[in-house]
Each structure stands twice: as C-alpha cells, then as structure tokens.
Design an enzyme around this catalytic site. Sequence first.
Site, PDB file in Angstrom:
ATOM      1  N   ASP A 166       1.190  -0.980   0.503  1.00 23.18           N
ATOM      2  CA  ASP A 166      -0.334  -0.286  -0.054  1.00 23.18           C
ATOM      3  C   ASP A 166       0.721   1.058  -0.297  1.00 23.18           C
ATOM      4  OD1 ASP A 166      -1.990   1.510   0.544  1.00 23.18           O
ATOM      5  OD2 ASP A 166      -2.737   1.607   2.288  1.00 23.18           O
ATOM      6  N   ASP A 368      -2.353   6.738  -5.201  1.00 23.87           N
ATOM      7  CA  ASP A 368      -2.696   5.750  -4.435  1.00 23.87           C
ATOM      8  C   ASP A 368      -2.894   4.343  -4.895  1.00 23.87           C
ATOM      9  OD1 ASP A 368      -2.538   5.468  -2.116  1.00 23.87           O
ATOM     10  OD2 ASP A 368      -5.376   5.606  -2.002  1.00 23.87           O
TER      11      ASP A 368
END
Length: 488
Positions: A166, A368
């Site tokens: 992530d 992201d």
Amino acid sequence: MSFCSFLAPWSCWVIISLYSSLLFVHVSWAEKRGGYHYHTLHIAARLRETSSPPLELHKTFQQEDEVGKNPWRLQVFHRDSLVGGNVSYEQRFKERLERESRRVKALDRRVERKLKGREKKRKVEHKAKIEDFGGGVTSGMMVGSGEYFTRIGVGTPAREQYLVLDTGSDVVWVQCQPCKDCYDQTDPVFDPSSSASFTSVSCGSEVCSELEEPSCESLGCAYRVNYGDGSHSVGSFATETLTFGNTRVQNVAIGCGHDNQGLFVGAAGLIGLGAGALSFPSQLGSLYGTKFSYCLVDRSSQSSGVVDFGPGSVSPVGSVFVPLLRNPRFSTFYYVPLTAIGVGGLLVSLPQKVFEFDVTGEGGVIVDSGTAVTRLQRDAYEAVRDAFVVSTQHLPRAEGMSMFDTCYDFAGLQTVSVPTVSFRFLNGAILTLPAENYLIPVDVMGTFCLAFAPTAGSLSIIGNIQQQGVRVSIDSVNSVVGFGINQC
C-alpha cells in the site's frame, strides 16, 4: 545509479521535461474527428474478461518462475485471487465499490485529523540490512490498507504470509500471537516466540519515536495504526527478518499486532510503501536509493503484475516523468503537480488552484495504489464529467450505478470510439490514459461507466484503475514520479 545522479538537479529536470514532452507525441496519439481526439474501446474483449474466473494463486506462482530470476522483483495479483469463491462479476464489483467508498472516507478522516493540529514528528531514519531480495504479490481490497498483496516470509525460520502492498501507508505490520483480537487470515497467525530473529524495540529508541502514536509497554515500544474507518492494528514494535523468495531482508522495523480489526480479507498484515521514514522503501533507502516501480493488473486479468525495487526499477525510457511534491503535513503520500485535465484533446475549464495543496497542507493530488477510482473535488469532477458527456453524444446512455453517474449501454457492440482523457502536469508532461482505464464494465451485459467520482474532501486521488497497465515509478532521490504506458 540513476542517470540524474550524474547531472545537476536543474539539468536533470530539463532533460526529463523535454523527454516527457516528446513522449507525449507517442502516448497520446489517437484518432481525431470533429475537433476531438478519440480512442477505440474494445467492448467485446472487455466483456469476455468479466466472465473469466479470478486467477488461481497456486497456478500463478507455478507459472511466474521468471519473477524469481530477478532478485529485486515481487509478483502482484488481484484480491479475488486470494479470496476466491464462486461470486459473480457484478457482486465482486459491488463489494469493490463499497470498500472503495470506505477507503476514501478513511483517507479524508485521516487528513482531517492531521489538519486539526497534530504536528509531524522529527524524522529519524531506520535502515534495514539486506542480504539479497526477491518474491511474489496478490491484489486485494482492504479497508484502510490497500488493494494488492505479496507473499513473503516473516521471521527465522520464515513463515510465509500474505501482506498488502500500500503506497498510502508507512508502517509494516503482521498479526501476532497471542491474539487479543485477530481477524481471519489465510495462513496461521505469526508467533514471534518461534522466530530467532524477532527483537523488541525499546521505548527510548529513535525508531520508536518515529511512530505517529508511540507508547510504552512492559516489553518495550508499542504502536497503534488507525485507518480512520474503525480499522486498526495495535501491538508491540520490533525488528524482524523478511524473506522474499531466496532473499532475506534483516532488521526491518515491523509492528506485531495483537489487537487488529478491519475487513482485511485473508491477509496477515500490511507492508507500507509510502514516503514516510518507517515505510519499507525508506528502510531500504541506503541500499537502493528509495526507488521502486509497480505495474497493477486489471481485476479480471489472468496475468500478474510486478513490483520492482532497486536502481534499475526506474527507467527514463518510455515514461512520462513529473515532479514528486513534498507536503510537510503528510509525509506518507506521493503528491504530484496535476494542473489540468483534457477530454478529447481539449483542456477542461477548472477552478484555479483546484489541484494544489495550501500552506496548511490541505488539498493536493496523490497517487494511491489502494484507491480504485480517481477522485476529484466536486467542481473539478463535474467540469470533467460534463466535458466528457458533451463529446459522447453519439453514444447510447445508460442509468448511473453506485458512485458512477455517467454510464453507457454498449450491449451488442464490438468497438466504440470514446474521447481521450489526459492528465497535464506542472512541467508540461501529459499522460493520456488508455480507454480501458477510464471507461470500465460494471456488469456482463455491456454497461460501461466513467471511472471518475467526486470527493467530499479536499484531497484528490489518482486511483489504481487509471494506473492499471501503466508502470508507475517512484524515485524519491530525484523527486520524480514516472508513468509508463505499455511498460508493463
């Protein structure tokens, strides 16, 4: 060593900017009709992919032997490969959007909390010791954690676990015995008492002080990671050895979570790829220059993506490079200077400074891996959507679906011409997206929707749907982010 290492920063940027401008001629080529630029979207091919079952992990790891030949590469897969089950495309898509909404709300709460007064801590570098490197990765959507998994070994001897990759998080953590409260995961929960390399971190250590919410317990430094939506991990902070294939990475600062909650769907924890001091890239920074790149696969793909680390992971050939911005209030996120959006080759009229962050750190645009759909402030989104609608008057419309209000009925069609969508950045670089990265199927019948959505917060996000099939390169040393079409 990067090509920028041999040049003064200003001359490096001149070369990057000129190269990006020239590259635009290649990546943004499209058919031009009636003043608009169009891409061809292959409807039949996209719908065939929706009917394919998720990739089976055991077959993938047998087939992707070439990953092991590169000691700096990790394999990447979609979440459905881990969760499995006989679930329809429509149901998987619905659940994905529900998780997406919670993820964005969690990011917005995280930003709001920080803006209310929490000061950034003094930066302290903690460097891991590496003996070698390599491994394998799986895609999964997790509330507050991201969408893509890797298979790694934790401890000595190594116990293999699925961890989420992530870019919106820093702390590396795994669920640990004894469990006060642990969610279900695919593999047995890691037991630190059975690892010869597990070492607790003292409360007064520099690495402990770098935690956003450090505390002290009887066994030493304790951590707490909150994701803003109720998901969290709480436990002891330690150093441990992580193993990727035949590669062992020693002295990695990780959280050993004894109290964990959230919809983490089978994963044992998370490996943070953010820009903060405790992220995995930052801990390995002195060894490979805090550089990495990744390619994310489509959720219905029958192939895998990759994450590459090391000096060779960021290549100037075939990519559009833009400046990597630093927001002093949010050190984790990778900000990029988006200045405009084009639809059909024409720039959309947008509110001034809509994509900039202000002196307080509020606003801006981040890249992201954990957010699926690109989110824009409402005024910007509505302007882009309206421009897209005007240039698609020749296409049959369909009713909106969930967060998507701009949908089309392509049932029975083989191909359609759709207006191009492009991002323009401060240095003049332009990234024109492939058609399948912004018009996506939401069912198996031929309904496609524009994969952009408004956000209630100030933070804009370039999501992973727009990144699929694009090599995204992060070079923190030279402060650049690269986007490479057809570089995966």
